[in-house]
Write an enzyme that holds these catalytic residues in place. Structure first.
Site, short mmCIF file in Angstrom:
data_model
loop_
_atom_site.label_atom_id
_atom_site.label_comp_id
_atom_site.label_asym_id
_atom_site.label_seq_id
_atom_site.Cartn_x
_atom_site.Cartn_y
_atom_site.Cartn_z
N ARG A 53 0.86 -1.19 0.00
CA ARG A 53 0.00 0.00 0.00
C ARG A 53 0.89 1.23 0.00
O ARG A 53 2.12 1.13 0.07
CB ARG A 53 -1.02 0.00 1.15
CG ARG A 53 -0.68 -0.66 2.43
CD ARG A 53 0.25 0.08 3.39
NE ARG A 53 -0.01 1.49 3.47
CZ ARG A 53 0.93 2.40 3.69
NH1 ARG A 53 2.21 2.04 3.83
NH2 ARG A 53 0.66 3.68 3.75
N GLY A 54 0.22 2.41 -0.07
CA GLY A 54 0.98 3.65 -0.21
C GLY A 54 1.05 3.98 -1.70
O GLY A 54 1.45 3.13 -2.51
N ALA A 55 0.68 5.23 -2.04
CA ALA A 55 0.51 5.57 -3.46
C ALA A 55 1.74 5.27 -4.33
O ALA A 55 1.63 4.57 -5.35
CB ALA A 55 0.10 7.04 -3.57
N ARG A 94 -7.06 -0.23 -7.30
CA ARG A 94 -7.52 0.77 -6.31
C ARG A 94 -7.71 2.09 -7.06
O ARG A 94 -6.90 2.42 -7.93
CB ARG A 94 -6.49 0.95 -5.18
CG ARG A 94 -6.38 -0.27 -4.27
CD ARG A 94 -5.49 0.03 -3.06
NE ARG A 94 -6.17 0.80 -2.04
CZ ARG A 94 -5.55 1.33 -0.96
NH1 ARG A 94 -4.24 1.18 -0.82
NH2 ARG A 94 -6.22 2.01 -0.06
N GLN A 208 -2.33 2.21 9.94
CA GLN A 208 -1.06 2.48 9.25
C GLN A 208 -0.09 3.24 10.15
O GLN A 208 1.13 3.09 10.03
CB GLN A 208 -1.30 3.29 7.96
CG GLN A 208 -1.90 2.52 6.80
CD GLN A 208 -3.40 2.67 6.76
OE1 GLN A 208 -4.05 2.88 7.78
NE2 GLN A 208 -3.97 2.56 5.58
N ASP A 249 -2.39 10.82 -2.00
CA ASP A 249 -2.69 9.80 -3.02
C ASP A 249 -2.98 10.42 -4.37
O ASP A 249 -2.77 9.79 -5.42
CB ASP A 249 -3.86 8.94 -2.56
CG ASP A 249 -3.38 7.98 -1.50
OD1 ASP A 249 -3.25 8.42 -0.34
OD2 ASP A 249 -3.07 6.82 -1.83
N LYS A 260 -5.24 9.73 3.14
CA LYS A 260 -5.94 8.83 4.05
C LYS A 260 -6.99 9.57 4.88
O LYS A 260 -6.72 10.66 5.39
CB LYS A 260 -4.91 8.16 4.97
CG LYS A 260 -5.45 7.17 5.97
CD LYS A 260 -6.29 6.09 5.34
CE LYS A 260 -5.61 5.37 4.21
NZ LYS A 260 -6.53 4.50 3.43
O1 MRU Z 1 -4.68 2.97 2.09
P1 MRU Z 1 -3.22 3.28 2.02
O2 MRU Z 1 -2.45 2.77 3.20
O3 MRU Z 1 -2.61 2.88 0.71
O4 MRU Z 1 -3.17 4.87 2.09
C1 MRU Z 1 -1.92 5.46 2.00
C2 MRU Z 1 -1.95 6.93 2.23
O5 MRU Z 1 -2.98 7.54 2.38
C3 MRU Z 1 -0.61 7.63 2.19
O6 MRU Z 1 -0.62 8.75 3.00
C4 MRU Z 1 -0.34 8.06 0.73
O7 MRU Z 1 -0.50 6.98 -0.15
C5 MRU Z 1 1.01 8.62 0.57
S1 MRU Z 1 2.25 7.38 0.70
C6 MRU Z 1 3.76 8.10 0.38
#
Ligand code: MRU
Length: 364
Positions: A53-55, A94, A208, A249, A260
């Site tokens: 996960r994480g963009a 996603r 997270q 994201d 998030k």
């Molecule tokens: O649902 P997730 O854990 O993928 O959400 C991630 C976030 O909201 C992060 O803040 C975002 O992707 C930035 S990661 C460098």
């Protein structure tokens, strides 16, 4: 700011020709187990289930998933069509993080540009493109970290050696990128210069902050304290937070930021109490085709993830009466007007962000 590479002990992906291994983030901090992806659909499943996960990182995982898929399909009839279908499934895994769509688009362009080549050559082209995409993200994290730390040092002023307390939401760290992270990259750069304490919002319901941000900062020896999400506003009001810094994201052309769920509340509290609110994201997170936050698709996840503690663990525990539903919008949109700075690898945008972001996008 020093220019020695920042580095981290946290590495969530290991990939190369014919190989894609992902650290299963659902199992952290209990155990470090890895998922071996053999197909693009393994990568789709890892992305959907939040194992990865994480963009930025889901973009990198998708790029390698498509390289892997090309190698797997290379001897099959209908190579092009099957690969294109896999690309569509990955892009749709996603909806909110534009990095995922951007990664798939990069791989599609490379695949189509090599249409006249042998299949083996096309596989090699995709592997090289995934490698480049990953390296670009790693480099962007380093550059962003320095721009963000410089901006914060200047904005906070005072004694350059004095302690700083930063609040963050979700995990925008090494676990979310191919490098030192976005928001947490800035934290790492600042911590290399002066004492830094991080308050990590727990970030319910996937935790997270409590599970991932706390784990990775502790692993790298950075001082971190977990904060219930519901305590963020009062802590900001108390004057104990120097600045809030988060990832993103998707950032619309006008500077509205999807991140998030819970980020918007942090931004509101910061503005109410005069605390800087900073977003760090690579330019792959900017979406100039999206005029404002109203057009950003927000992922709604299964309410069961809210109702259960540890929904993907071995013994999920229900926290609600049977039969009562829950809503789970996984992201929210913070209006550009609440964002003091958007830090990218190309520099920093300050209000008005529409102009600032357009300038940063036009840079090489
Ligand atoms: O649902 P997730 O854990 O993928 O959400 C991630 C976030 O909201 C992060 O803040 C975002 O992707 C930035 S990661 C460098």
């Amino acid at each position: 700011m020093k220019s020695t590479p920042l580095g981290t002990r946290v590495v969530p992906i290991s990939a190369g020709p014919g190989r894609l291994r992902l650290l299963d983030q659902r199992r952290l901090p209990r155990e470090e187990t890895w998922i071996d992806c053999l197909t693009a659909d393994d990568a789709v499943e890892a992305i959907r289930s939040l194992a990865v996960r994480g963009a930025p990182l889901i973009g990198v995982a998708a790029a390698w998933g498509l390289a892997l898929e090309a190698r797997r399909l290379a001897r099959n009839a209908g190579f092009d069509a099957s690969w294109e279908e896999a690309a569509s499934r990955l892009a749709a895994a996603r909806p909110t993080a534009v990095n995922l769509a951007a990664a798939v688009e990069r791989m599609r362009n490379a695949f189509r540009a090599a249409a006249g080549e042998t299949r083996a050559a096309r596989v090699a082209v995709l592997e090289a493109e995934a490698e480049r995409f990953e390296a670009e993200d790693r480099d962007a994290c380093e550059a962003m970290a320095r721009h963000g730390a410089d901006w914060l040092a200047q904005r906070l002023g005072g004694d350059p050696d004095s302690p700083v307390t930063l609040l963050t939401h979700c995990n925008a760290g090494a676990l979310a990128t191919a490098g030192v992270g976005t928001a947490l990259g800035v934290v790492r750069a600042l911590a290399a210069e002066r004492p830094v304490t991080v308050f990590a919002d727990e970030t319910r319901p996937f935790w997270q902050g409590a599970r991932l941000t706390a784990w990775e900062l502790a692993k790298d020896g950075i001082d971190v304290t977990i904060l219930p999400d519901v305590a963020a506003a009062s802590l900001i009001a108390s004057g104990r937070v120097s600045a809030a810094i988060v990832g993103a994201d998707r950032i619309a052309a006008n500077g509205d930021v999807a991140n998030k769920v819970g980020t918007y509340g942090v931004a509101l509290a910061c503005r109410a109490h005069g605390v800087p609110f900073v977003v760090a994201a690579p330019r792959t997170t900017l979406d100039p085709a999206c005029p404002s936050g109203a057009q950003i698709p927000i992922e709604w996840r299964d309410g069961a993830e809210v109702l259960l503690l540890d929904p993907s663990g071995d013994s999920p525990l229900s926290v609600a009466p049977a039969g009562v539903p829950a809503l789970y919008p996984a992201f929210d949109v913070t209006p550009a007007a609440l964002v003091d700075a958007i830090v990218t690898e190309a520099g920093v945008s300050v209000s008005p962000h529409a102009e600032g972001l357009a300038r940063l996008l036009a840079l090489p």
